[in-house]
Design a protein around this motif. Structure first.
Motif, PDB file in Angstrom:
ATOM      1  N   VAL B  83       7.180   6.506  -8.691  1.00 11.34           N
ATOM      2  CA  VAL B  83       7.987   6.850  -7.511  1.00 11.34           C
ATOM      3  C   VAL B  83       9.476   6.745  -7.845  1.00 11.34           C
ATOM      4  N   LEU B  84       9.837   5.680  -8.585  1.00  7.16           N
ATOM      5  CA  LEU B  84      11.249   5.473  -8.932  1.00  7.16           C
ATOM      6  C   LEU B  84      11.748   6.525  -9.915  1.00  7.16           C
ATOM      7  N   ALA B  85      10.836   7.069 -10.738  1.00  5.32           N
ATOM      8  CA  ALA B  85      11.238   8.070 -11.738  1.00  5.32           C
ATOM      9  C   ALA B  85      11.219   9.488 -11.170  1.00  5.32           C
ATOM     10  N   SER B  86      10.692   9.655  -9.961  1.00 10.46           N
ATOM     11  CA  SER B  86      10.505  11.000  -9.405  1.00 10.46           C
ATOM     12  C   SER B  86      11.780  11.555  -8.755  1.00 10.46           C
ATOM     13  N   HIS B  92      14.100  13.556  -1.452  1.00 11.47           N
ATOM     14  CA  HIS B  92      13.556  13.688  -0.090  1.00 11.47           C
ATOM     15  C   HIS B  92      13.112  12.373   0.568  1.00 11.47           C
ATOM     16  N   PHE B  93      12.747  11.382  -0.252  1.00 12.33           N
ATOM     17  CA  PHE B  93      12.146  10.176   0.328  1.00 12.33           C
ATOM     18  C   PHE B  93      12.802   8.892  -0.189  1.00 12.33           C
ATOM     19  N   PRO B  94      14.114   8.739   0.073  1.00  8.06           N
ATOM     20  CA  PRO B  94      14.805   7.551  -0.449  1.00  8.06           C
ATOM     21  C   PRO B  94      14.198   6.230   0.033  1.00  8.06           C
ATOM     22  N   ASN B  95      13.631   6.221   1.242  1.00 10.28           N
ATOM     23  CA  ASN B  95      13.024   4.968   1.730  1.00 10.28           C
ATOM     24  C   ASN B  95      11.861   4.536   0.851  1.00 10.28           C
ATOM     25  N   LEU B  96      11.112   5.513   0.347  1.00 10.09           N
ATOM     26  CA  LEU B  96       9.966   5.192  -0.495  1.00 10.09           C
ATOM     27  C   LEU B  96      10.444   4.585  -1.811  1.00 10.09           C
ATOM     28  N   THR B 127       5.544  -0.424   0.879  1.00  9.52           N
ATOM     29  CA  THR B 127       5.612   1.041   0.956  1.00  9.52           C
ATOM     30  C   THR B 127       4.952   1.626   2.218  1.00  9.52           C
ATOM     31  N   PRO B 128       3.907   1.029   2.790  1.00  6.46           N
ATOM     32  CA  PRO B 128       3.281   1.646   3.969  1.00  6.46           C
ATOM     33  C   PRO B 128       4.219   1.933   5.147  1.00  6.46           C
ATOM     34  N   PRO B 129       5.182   1.053   5.491  1.00  5.96           N
ATOM     35  CA  PRO B 129       6.075   1.419   6.602  1.00  5.96           C
ATOM     36  C   PRO B 129       6.862   2.691   6.300  1.00  5.96           C
ATOM     37  N   ALA B 130       7.292   2.845   5.022  1.00  3.63           N
ATOM     38  CA  ALA B 130       8.039   4.056   4.650  1.00  3.63           C
ATOM     39  C   ALA B 130       7.129   5.277   4.769  1.00  3.63           C
ATOM     40  N   LEU B 131       5.895   5.161   4.282  1.00  7.56           N
ATOM     41  CA  LEU B 131       4.961   6.292   4.359  1.00  7.56           C
ATOM     42  C   LEU B 131       4.704   6.672   5.817  1.00  7.56           C
ATOM     43  N   MET B 132       4.540   5.651   6.667  1.00  6.91           N
ATOM     44  CA  MET B 132       4.258   5.902   8.077  1.00  6.91           C
ATOM     45  C   MET B 132       5.442   6.584   8.766  1.00  6.91           C
ATOM     46  N   ALA B 133       6.647   6.094   8.465  1.00  8.44           N
ATOM     47  CA  ALA B 133       7.854   6.671   9.076  1.00  8.44           C
ATOM     48  C   ALA B 133       8.040   8.130   8.657  1.00  8.44           C
ATOM     49  N   LYS B 192      15.936 -11.103  -3.684  1.00  4.48           N
ATOM     50  CA  LYS B 192      15.889  -9.674  -3.960  1.00  4.48           C
ATOM     51  C   LYS B 192      14.615  -9.241  -4.686  1.00  4.48           C
ATOM     52  N   ALA B 193      14.273  -9.946  -5.774  1.00  7.74           N
ATOM     53  CA  ALA B 193      13.100  -9.535  -6.558  1.00  7.74           C
ATOM     54  C   ALA B 193      11.930 -10.496  -6.320  1.00  7.74           C
ATOM     55  N   GLN B 194      10.726 -10.063  -6.673  1.00  7.32           N
ATOM     56  CA  GLN B 194       9.525 -10.892  -6.573  1.00  7.32           C
ATOM     57  C   GLN B 194       9.389 -11.522  -5.191  1.00  7.32           C
ATOM     58  N   SER B 195       9.777 -10.760  -4.176  1.00  5.32           N
ATOM     59  CA  SER B 195       9.779 -11.333  -2.842  1.00  5.32           C
ATOM     60  C   SER B 195       8.722 -10.656  -1.988  1.00  5.32           C
ATOM     61  N   ILE B 196       8.024 -11.461  -1.191  1.00  4.74           N
ATOM     62  CA  ILE B 196       7.097 -10.894  -0.223  1.00  4.74           C
ATOM     63  C   ILE B 196       7.817 -10.897   1.123  1.00  4.74           C
ATOM     64  N   SER B 197       7.766  -9.754   1.796  1.00  2.00           N
ATOM     65  CA  SER B 197       8.553  -9.578   3.019  1.00  2.00           C
ATOM     66  C   SER B 197       8.197 -10.567   4.121  1.00  2.00           C
ATOM     67  N   LYS B 198       9.209 -10.923   4.896  1.00  2.16           N
ATOM     68  CA  LYS B 198       8.965 -11.541   6.205  1.00  2.16           C
ATOM     69  C   LYS B 198       8.715 -10.384   7.173  1.00  2.16           C
ATOM     70  N   ILE B 199       9.620  -9.412   7.120  1.00  2.00           N
ATOM     71  CA  ILE B 199       9.402  -8.137   7.813  1.00  2.00           C
ATOM     72  C   ILE B 199      10.000  -7.022   6.948  1.00  2.00           C
ATOM     73  N   CYS B 200       9.529  -5.806   7.098  1.00  5.78           N
ATOM     74  CA  CYS B 200      10.224  -4.656   6.525  1.00  5.78           C
ATOM     75  C   CYS B 200      10.186  -3.511   7.539  1.00  5.78           C
ATOM     76  N   PHE B 201      11.209  -2.661   7.457  1.00 10.72           N
ATOM     77  CA  PHE B 201      11.467  -1.666   8.499  1.00 10.72           C
ATOM     78  C   PHE B 201      11.880  -0.374   7.816  1.00 10.72           C
ATOM     79  N   ALA B 202      11.213   0.724   8.140  1.00 13.12           N
ATOM     80  CA  ALA B 202      11.557   2.014   7.552  1.00 13.12           C
ATOM     81  C   ALA B 202      11.686   3.042   8.669  1.00 13.12           C
TER      82      ALA B 202
END
Lengths: 161, 293
Positions: B83-86, B92-96, B127-133, B192-202
């Motif tokens: 995804v990062l290399a695409s 088109h999908f910066p959130n992803l 990634t699912p919130p971004a896909l859903m949005a 920033k890295a190796q973190s599991i979200s408390k919340i994420c929003f896309a």
């Protein structure tokens, strides 16, 4: 119940084979079946990066790879970074000279991640290094000496070209 | 406690056909294993209850990212690194890409897959919130055929997805957003890295003449599944959103999300930070629409 299967892969440039359970962690097979104990286990859950190796040239945590997924592939461990006679690479020597290692548990993974970074980016900035090594945790030196070592290695590699 | 290795089994499928035949012959016995970044963690902790896995990484039909007519098609085995290399994802999908960059660190991004992120069905996956949005649809295949479902309706409950035991997720289809669409992604974690979200929003929104024509908003960490914020979406599109007040947003969020206390955060914190992030989104969106007018 499933018994061992034949595992063939290329380890540090040499074709090797052994028997292992198909679900065994690549980390354990490298250390216990193939005798390369340079790769270390830290957390065992993909957080710390101590067990990082290159799998087909990509950094992976070997504790999260079932060995079946490494069959027929190329694996590079910290042993593979030095010359065949054990002479340390420029990067490894830079870690020694810059005190980039203290207890040493994180070092094999740090070296793999740093090697991967330098192979893609000859002159990494501090931000580049922070991002490339974000998955490798050190609990002794902190990170500055490690970054110094990578910077030093980049300079020496550039001068040698 | 460590898992007892001999009680597990792992075989490989080389083609989709081989995989689908295996899943049809022994439904419920074999579970697909992709990048292993969740399965192997449970395994090492002795908490992996399923025993028989089939490695699907060799299946070429499930790899790759390709632009189709008005849409982007991501193979279920597309990794975060893919995804990062695409270039298409960047365009088109910066959130992803944002979500992929904030998932673990390099070693995880090289192994973890979008399909795995969806099928693992963690409510705090990035990634699912971004896909859903982005209004994703997902394709499922079985020996008896293929079907496509709206991703917003795919998560049925905590770790329950709309997929039968003989079905495998094959691709994710994203309609291309309008070229002037506004994209917004925020992850609230401990670092920033190796973190599991408390919340994420896309969120992704497009506007015409100062009114929003299309808004998609997805969130993680605020319910038993990734959720689509339908009340907030309809609030923003129903009237000229310049008049929307914080109290209105708060009310919409109350309808959309449920927060809980767990080891990573508290219900109260998640509720508060969700409102703050939603208001930040609204404020940046207003600036974007103003500039675009």
């Amino acid at each position: 119940m499933k018994s061992a299967v034949q595992i063939k892969l290329s380890l540090n440039g040499k074709d090797v084979s052994c028997e292992a359970h198909p679900f065994a962690r690549l980390l354990d097979v490298i250390r216990e079946e193939l005798g390369h104990t340079g790769t270390k286990e830290g957390c065992g859950e993909g957080e710390c990066g101590a067990c990082a190796v290159l799998l087909d040239g990509k950094v992976v945590n070997s504790c999260l790879v079932p060995v079946t997924q490494a069959i027929g592939k190329t694996v590079t461990t910290v042993e593979g970074l030095s010359a065949k006679d054990g002479t340390l690479s420029t990067l490894q020597s830079a870690f020694v000279e810059n005190n980039g290692a203290q207890c040493g548990i994180c070092t094999p993974g740090m070296l793999i991640a740093a090697y991967d970074l330098l192979s893609k980016n000859k002159n990494p900035s501090l931000d580049d290094m922070r991002e490339a090594l974000a998955g490798n945790l050190c609990r002794c030196t902190g990170y500055m000496k490690i970054f110094d070592a990578i910077k030093d290695a980049a300079k020496k590699l550039e001068a040698a070209r | 406690m460590r898992a007892f290795l001999p009680s597990y089994n792992l075989r490989q499928a080389q083609t989709l056909d081989e995989l689908l035949k295996l899943l049809a012959a022994e439904p419920g016995v074999w579970k697909p294993l992709a990048g292993g970044t969740d399965v192997m963690v449970s395994f090492a902790a002795g908490k992996l209850t399923h025993r028989n896995f089939v490695d699907i990484l060799p299946i070429k039909e499930l790899c790759g990212i390709a632009e189709g007519k008005g849409e982007l098609i991501l193979g279920a085995l597309a990794s975060y690194a893919d995804v990062l290399a695409s270039a298409s994802c960047a365009k088109h999908f910066p959130n992803l890409q944002h979500a992929a960059r904030l998932t673990g660190a390099l070693a995880i991004q090289n192994r973890g897959t979008l399909g795995g992120n969806i099928m693992n069905a963690s409510p705090i996956a990035d990634t699912p919130p971004a896909l859903m949005a982005y209004g994703a649809r997902v394709e499922l295949a079985s020996a008896s055929g293929r079907r496509t479902v709206d991703y917003s309706a795919f998560h049925k409950g905590y770790k329950i997805v709309d997929a039968a035991q003989n079905e495998v997720l094959t691709k994710i289809i994203l309609p291309l957003p309008a070229p002037n669409a506004f994209h917004f992604y925020r992850k609230v974690g401990t670092r920033k890295a190796q973190s599991i979200s408390k919340i994420c929003f896309a969120a992704c929104a497009s506007a015409h003449n100062g009114a929003l024509t299309n808004v998609g908003i997805g969130m993680g960490g605020v319910g038993p599944t990734t959720v689509r914020l339908k009340a907030l979406e309809s609030l923003l599109t129903s009237k000229r959103f310049a008049q929307v007040k914080e109290a209105d947003v708060k009310k919409a969020l109350e309808a959309d999300i449920t927060t809980i206390d767990d080891i990573r955060s508290t219900a109260e914190y998640r509720k508060t930070v969700s409102l703050n992030v939603a208001m930040q989104f609204l404020s940046e969106l207003r600036k974007h629409v103003e500039l675009d007018r």
